[in-house]
Design a protein around this motif. Structure first.
Motif, short mmCIF file in Angstrom:
data_model
loop_
_atom_site.label_atom_id
_atom_site.label_comp_id
_atom_site.label_asym_id
_atom_site.label_seq_id
_atom_site.Cartn_x
_atom_site.Cartn_y
_atom_site.Cartn_z
N HIS A 8 0.67 -1.18 -0.05
CA HIS A 8 -0.03 0.14 0.11
C HIS A 8 0.72 1.15 -0.21
O HIS A 8 0.49 2.27 -0.04
CB HIS A 8 -0.80 0.02 1.20
N SER A 9 2.14 1.01 -0.07
CA SER A 9 2.94 2.40 0.30
C SER A 9 3.49 2.50 -1.31
O SER A 9 3.80 1.66 -1.93
CB SER A 9 4.04 2.08 1.05
N GLU A 10 3.70 3.84 -1.56
CA GLU A 10 4.46 4.29 -2.78
C GLU A 10 5.89 3.78 -2.65
O GLU A 10 6.73 3.92 -3.93
CB GLU A 10 4.22 5.51 -3.05
N TYR A 11 6.60 3.41 -1.65
CA TYR A 11 7.88 3.10 -1.33
C TYR A 11 7.94 1.54 -1.29
O TYR A 11 9.24 1.12 -0.98
CB TYR A 11 8.50 3.86 -0.25
N ASP A 12 6.96 0.77 -1.69
CA ASP A 12 7.29 -0.69 -1.63
C ASP A 12 8.44 -1.08 -2.32
O ASP A 12 8.48 -0.69 -3.60
CB ASP A 12 5.97 -1.33 -2.08
N GLY A 13 9.38 -1.94 -1.63
CA GLY A 13 10.43 -2.49 -2.34
C GLY A 13 11.52 -1.54 -2.51
O GLY A 13 12.61 -1.92 -2.91
N GLU A 14 11.48 -0.27 -1.86
CA GLU A 14 12.50 0.68 -1.98
C GLU A 14 13.48 0.36 -0.57
O GLU A 14 13.13 0.21 0.31
CB GLU A 14 12.07 2.07 -2.00
N GLU A 15 14.70 1.00 -0.58
CA GLU A 15 15.65 0.98 0.28
C GLU A 15 15.50 2.29 0.83
O GLU A 15 15.74 3.37 0.20
CB GLU A 15 16.96 0.81 -0.23
N GLY A 16 15.64 2.28 2.11
CA GLY A 16 15.50 3.70 2.96
C GLY A 16 16.21 3.50 4.37
O GLY A 16 17.14 2.34 4.55
N THR A 17 16.41 4.71 5.02
CA THR A 17 17.15 4.61 6.26
C THR A 17 16.15 4.87 7.60
O THR A 17 15.17 5.80 7.45
CB THR A 17 18.14 5.75 6.31
N VAL A 18 16.37 4.08 8.61
CA VAL A 18 15.66 4.18 9.74
C VAL A 18 16.05 5.79 10.38
O VAL A 18 17.29 5.82 10.70
CB VAL A 18 15.63 3.21 10.81
N THR A 19 15.26 6.67 10.57
CA THR A 19 15.32 7.73 11.21
C THR A 19 14.89 8.12 12.62
O THR A 19 15.39 8.93 13.17
CB THR A 19 14.85 8.94 10.33
N GLN A 20 13.95 7.17 12.98
CA GLN A 20 13.43 7.45 14.18
C GLN A 20 12.78 6.01 14.58
O GLN A 20 11.96 5.14 13.78
CB GLN A 20 12.47 8.50 14.47
N VAL A 21 12.79 5.64 15.60
CA VAL A 21 12.29 4.27 16.54
C VAL A 21 11.16 4.75 17.61
O VAL A 21 11.48 5.79 18.36
CB VAL A 21 13.48 3.32 16.98
N MET A 22 10.00 4.32 17.47
CA MET A 22 8.91 4.85 18.36
C MET A 22 8.38 3.69 19.00
O MET A 22 8.43 2.48 18.31
CB MET A 22 7.99 5.54 17.93
N GLU A 23 7.79 3.67 20.07
CA GLU A 23 7.15 2.61 20.83
C GLU A 23 5.90 2.40 20.62
O GLU A 23 5.43 3.69 21.42
CB GLU A 23 7.70 2.25 22.22
N ASN A 24 4.95 1.89 20.39
CA ASN A 24 3.37 2.08 20.37
C ASN A 24 2.94 1.63 21.73
O ASN A 24 3.55 1.22 22.64
CB ASN A 24 2.76 1.71 19.11
N MET A 25 1.56 1.97 22.07
CA MET A 25 0.78 1.91 23.22
C MET A 25 1.06 0.44 23.78
O MET A 25 0.80 -0.07 24.89
CB MET A 25 -0.31 2.48 23.53
N PHE A 26 1.40 -0.74 22.65
CA PHE A 26 1.43 -2.02 23.16
C PHE A 26 2.82 -2.49 23.28
O PHE A 26 3.15 -3.60 23.53
CB PHE A 26 0.63 -2.82 21.81
N GLY A 27 3.69 -1.68 23.07
CA GLY A 27 4.89 -1.77 23.39
C GLY A 27 6.06 -2.47 22.29
O GLY A 27 6.96 -2.88 22.50
N ASP A 28 5.29 -2.24 21.02
CA ASP A 28 5.95 -2.85 19.93
C ASP A 28 6.60 -1.52 19.35
O ASP A 28 5.94 -0.30 19.37
CB ASP A 28 4.88 -3.36 18.79
N ALA A 29 7.68 -1.81 18.75
CA ALA A 29 8.26 -0.81 17.71
C ALA A 29 7.89 -0.57 16.59
O ALA A 29 7.36 -1.46 15.77
CB ALA A 29 9.89 -1.21 17.83
#
Length: 62
Positions: A15-36
């Motif tokens: 569903h993303s226009e960036y599907d299959g593209e290489e990128g760089t992680v710029t931020q890591v967040m934790e949601n309310m369920f403890g998942d990154a």
């Protein structure tokens, strides 16, 4: 596998226009369920709230 800032990853999200593209992680967040969730920067934009299972690590070519 968890990712850290500045890791190179490939996004797998049909569903993303960036599907299959290489990128760089710029931020890591934790949601309310403890998942990154991640913000990934690409050459011409970014995606936010990406779950770990939609990402694949880019192998170092050393």
């Amino acid at each position: 596998m968890s990712f850290e800032e500045d890791d190179a990853v490939i996004l797998h999200d049909q569903h993303s226009e960036y599907d299959g593209e290489e990128g760089t992680v710029t931020q890591v967040m934790e949601n309310m369920f403890g998942d990154a969730t991640y913000t990934i920067s690409f050459e011409d934009g970014q995606e936010t709230g990406i779950p770990e299972d939609s990402l694949e690590a880019v192998e170092d070519e050393e």
